[in-house]
Design a protein around this motif. Structure first.
Motif, PDB file in Angstrom:
ATOM      1  N   UNK A  34       1.204  -0.999 -16.022  1.00 42.35           N
ATOM      2  CA  UNK A  34       2.688   0.659 -15.710  1.00 42.35           C
ATOM      3  C   UNK A  34       3.427  -0.207 -14.244  1.00 42.35           C
ATOM      4  N   UNK A  35       3.885   0.363 -13.876  1.00 40.69           N
ATOM      5  CA  UNK A  35       4.249  -0.021 -12.271  1.00 40.69           C
ATOM      6  C   UNK A  35       3.241   0.256 -11.949  1.00 40.69           C
ATOM      7  N   UNK A  36       2.383   0.901 -11.597  1.00 44.60           N
ATOM      8  CA  UNK A  36       1.481   1.662 -10.577  1.00 44.60           C
ATOM      9  C   UNK A  36      -0.321   0.102 -10.344  1.00 44.60           C
ATOM     10  N   UNK A  37      -0.035  -0.242 -11.948  1.00 40.09           N
ATOM     11  CA  UNK A  37      -0.297  -1.436 -12.104  1.00 40.09           C
ATOM     12  C   UNK A  37      -0.501  -2.501 -11.704  1.00 40.09           C
ATOM     13  N   UNK A  38       0.833  -2.520 -11.340  1.00 47.53           N
ATOM     14  CA  UNK A  38       1.194  -3.301 -11.129  1.00 47.53           C
ATOM     15  C   UNK A  38       1.187  -3.171  -9.877  1.00 47.53           C
ATOM     16  N   UNK A  39       1.802  -3.111  -8.996  1.00 52.42           N
ATOM     17  CA  UNK A  39       1.411  -2.710  -7.700  1.00 52.42           C
ATOM     18  C   UNK A  39      -0.104  -2.769  -7.290  1.00 52.42           C
ATOM     19  N   UNK A  40      -1.021  -1.806  -7.792  1.00 54.85           N
ATOM     20  CA  UNK A  40      -2.234  -1.931  -7.442  1.00 54.85           C
ATOM     21  C   UNK A  40      -2.476  -3.425  -6.674  1.00 54.85           C
TER      22      UNK A  40
END
Length: 371
Positions: A34-40
């Motif tokens: 998800x977007x959170x994982x990609x950013x992290x």
């Protein structure tokens, strides 16, 4: 082990000496991005790139079932347009821009990146794995780019790596979404080593114990030399369907036009179950996706890596706006009736203008212009 973020975050970061470790941590969702994982992950890779105490990066996934089964398709479904709806490109542009930036970062990272690709590795998981310097598969690895079933296309750099597979294997896999194993991945140039599935911890510990140098090239070689003796013996590896079927794949795809290739594959009448499934998946899949696969490989053959991701971003947001993606995901994952009502229903109903429009960027300034 020095843990950087304790608890149950969607990505866990830790250190073992000079080896930095990132673990995708949504095992119930098969570690889908998800977007959170990609950013992290992207942010942490930036920090590690500038940290002289980090010599190499290891990326894996929680649990034994999957490294990463793809992207957060349900979130993309919610933000995509149905047939006839006016699309809003904001979320899909943001999601795919960030994902492709991460993939490009991995491809161009100076320090070695080791990816443990055990279990399911599909879609966005292949995007992370494809660009790593040391790509490990196991006897449990199951890979695919199955986007034909949901009206998308083999993205995350597919235009780059499918074009670099032997013969027309990339075209065949892109059209049919056929699953391939770790032996296939080695044959297709999508992996570098096959290690026993139960040796993940031992392999990580061996790498953490290396006497890393300040020179990145030296560290690349150290890691390769360390992993080589840990490899699964040839006699214990699964059979490669791609290698076994190579001549047949060449024959099935040896035509000058897409409709001829698709008719050839879907007309398969033999008793080989792998080819039967490939034929059935193509026959039931989106009529737009094969056209995109055909054209993305043609367009992408001589593009730079950055231009590949720029081309794929336009394709991704346009397909999410086309109605095909929304309908494909509805049938497979939302209503689960497995009866997609494609519009038009057949490959021959797609016009050249429809395909060309998918390659046209819907923005003024390209979101990935700075890659």
């Amino acid at each position: 082990m020095d843990q950087l973020n304790m608890g149950d975050g969607p990505v866990l970061f830790s250190r073992r000496g000079a080896l930095a470790i990132a673990t995708l941590n949504l095992p119930k969702a098969l570690n889908a991005l998800n977007l959170d994982m990609i950013e992290l992950l992207s942010s942490q890779l930036d920090q590690w790139a500038d940290d002289d105490g980090v010599a190499a990066v290891w990326i894996d996934g929680s649990g034994d079932k999957a490294f990463c089964a793809g992207g957060d398709v349900v979130a993309l479904y919610r933000e995509s347009a149905a047939y006839g709806e006016t699309p809003d490109y904001a979320y899909t542009t943001d999601f795919f821009s960030r994902e492709y930036r991460l993939d490009h970062k991995i491809h161009t990272y100076k320090k070695p990146i080791v990816v443990w690709g055990g279990g399911i590795v599909m879609g966005g998981g292949i995007g992370i794995m494809a660009g790593a310097s040391h790509r490990i598969v196991t006897e449990t690895t199951r890979m695919a780019m199955p986007e034909v079933t949901i009206g998308l296309f083999p993205d995350v750099g597919g235009s780059w790596f499918l074009n670099r597979m032997p013969g027309r294997c990339g075209l065949f896999l892109g059209l049919t979404g056929a699953q391939f194993n770790g032996s296939d991945a080695l044959f297709a140039g999508m992996a570098d080593r096959m290690l026993p599935d139960g040796q993940r911890e031992a392999a990580q510990a061996a790498l953490a114990g290396l006497d890393f140098a300040a020179n990145h090239e030296t560290n690349h070689r150290l890691i390769s030399d360390c992993l080589k003796p840990l490899e699964l013996p040839l006699a214990e590896r699964p059979v490669s369907a791609l290698r076994e079927h190579f001549d047949q794949i060449q024959q099935l795809t040896d035509f000058a036009s897409l409709p001829e290739v698709c008719r050839s594959i879907t007309a398969y009448q033999g008793d080989d179950k792998w080819l039967q499934k490939a034929a059935a998946t193509l026959a039931g899949g989106s009529p737009l996706t094969p056209w995109i696969v055909w054209e993305q490989l043609r367009h992408g053959r001589h593009l730079s890596l950055a231009d590949v991701f720029r081309m794929e971003l336009a394709l991704a947001v346009n397909l999410c706006a086309s109605g095909h993606f929304k309908e494909g995901v509805r049938a497979l994952l939302i209503d689960k009736d497995r009866q997609p009502q494609w519009q038009p229903a057949a490959l021959e109903g797609i016009t050249a203008e429809q395909v060309e429009r998918c390659f046209e960027a819907p923005w003024g300034e390209h979101p990935l212009s700075d890659l």
